[in-house]
Design a protein around this motif. Sequence first.
Motif, PDB file in Angstrom:
ATOM      1  N   ASP A  26       0.806  -1.222   0.000  1.00 20.24           N
ATOM      2  CA  ASP A  26       0.000   0.000   0.000  1.00 20.24           C
ATOM      3  C   ASP A  26       0.841   1.276   0.000  1.00 20.24           C
ATOM      4  N   TYR A  28       1.962   4.765  -1.288  1.00 19.90           N
ATOM      5  CA  TYR A  28       1.408   5.867  -2.046  1.00 19.90           C
ATOM      6  C   TYR A  28       2.031   7.164  -1.537  1.00 19.90           C
ATOM      7  N   ARG A  30       1.784  11.669  -1.345  1.00 17.62           N
ATOM      8  CA  ARG A  30       0.936  12.862  -1.373  1.00 17.62           C
ATOM      9  C   ARG A  30       1.807  14.100  -1.278  1.00 17.62           C
ATOM     10  N   TYR A  42       3.839   7.091   2.175  1.00  9.51           N
ATOM     11  CA  TYR A  42       3.320   6.208   3.212  1.00  9.51           C
ATOM     12  C   TYR A  42       3.325   4.781   2.686  1.00  9.51           C
ATOM     13  N   GLU A  99       2.898   6.133   8.277  1.00  9.05           N
ATOM     14  CA  GLU A  99       1.548   6.649   8.139  1.00  9.05           C
ATOM     15  C   GLU A  99       1.415   8.048   8.720  1.00  9.05           C
ATOM     16  N   GLN A 116      -1.838  14.024  -9.047  1.00 10.75           N
ATOM     17  CA  GLN A 116      -2.739  12.891  -8.920  1.00 10.75           C
ATOM     18  C   GLN A 116      -2.590  11.941 -10.111  1.00 10.75           C
ATOM     19  N   ASP A 139      -1.440   9.569  -4.884  1.00 16.08           N
ATOM     20  CA  ASP A 139      -2.869   9.374  -4.684  1.00 16.08           C
ATOM     21  C   ASP A 139      -3.368  10.341  -3.622  1.00 16.08           C
ATOM     22  N   THR A 141      -6.343  11.063  -3.042  1.00 15.56           N
ATOM     23  CA  THR A 141      -7.675  10.697  -2.571  1.00 15.56           C
ATOM     24  C   THR A 141      -7.676   9.403  -1.774  1.00 15.56           C
ATOM     25  N   HIS A 142      -6.510   8.904  -1.429  1.00 16.87           N
ATOM     26  CA  HIS A 142      -6.423   7.648  -0.672  1.00 16.87           C
ATOM     27  C   HIS A 142      -7.273   7.761   0.587  1.00 16.87           C
ATOM     28  N   VAL A 143      -8.136   6.793   0.806  1.00 17.03           N
ATOM     29  CA  VAL A 143      -9.087   6.849   1.910  1.00 17.03           C
ATOM     30  C   VAL A 143      -8.640   5.942   3.052  1.00 17.03           C
ATOM     31  N   THR A 147      -6.132   0.219   4.239  1.00 17.00           N
ATOM     32  CA  THR A 147      -4.888  -0.289   4.814  1.00 17.00           C
ATOM     33  C   THR A 147      -4.163   0.769   5.614  1.00 17.00           C
ATOM     34  N   SER A 150      -3.978   8.064   4.914  1.00 22.68           N
ATOM     35  CA  SER A 150      -3.218   8.890   3.987  1.00 22.68           C
ATOM     36  C   SER A 150      -3.159  10.330   4.451  1.00 22.68           C
TER      37      SER A 150
END
Length: 184
Positions: A26, A28, A30, A42, A99, A116, A139, A141-143, A147, A150
């Motif tokens: 996972d 990603y 930002r 993260y 994280e 993005q 990403d 918009t990672h929610v 996992t 973000s």
Amino acid sequence: MFRSQVLILLLGLFPAVAQADILIEDAYARAANPAATSGTVYMTVRNTGPQTDHLISAHSPIAAKAVLHRNIEEADGMMRMIAVTDGLDIDVGCAARLERGGDHLMFMGLTAEMTQGSHFPLTLSFEKAGDITIDVPVDMTHVPGATVISGHVNHDHSGMDDTATSHEAMHQHNTQMCAMKIAD
């Protein structure tokens, strides 16, 4: 000659075997906005191997510098970021989470925009597993919930305390985070 070819082939296989003990999940990135000069990566780093491994460093062509950071809470409740210069232990059977609000990888001096949907290579250097290069998506918009949580707010890093957290303190923190053992 045949023996030397087999030996070369076998030696070439060992780094791949060692890397199989470290799983990157996972990942990603930002940034506060496409023109930002810093960004954050993260991920979850899992050690499925038979011995503790140590994340030594990270680098990417999109940043002048990649630094492992840790957020700590001050006595007054304010959060402060500090650089961790001696890396991070990943204990056997554990997952270290990079994280929001905790340990994270900070890119300083971005040399490319983090927009993005874009991707970039990131090489993580481990003491035992060696170099592992992954493709990291940007990403915004990672929610949370799937996992890893973000995000990283845009703030000035110039006043950040550059004193490093000790390896022992980082190890202790990671051990606490690794209370969740990997299930077979």
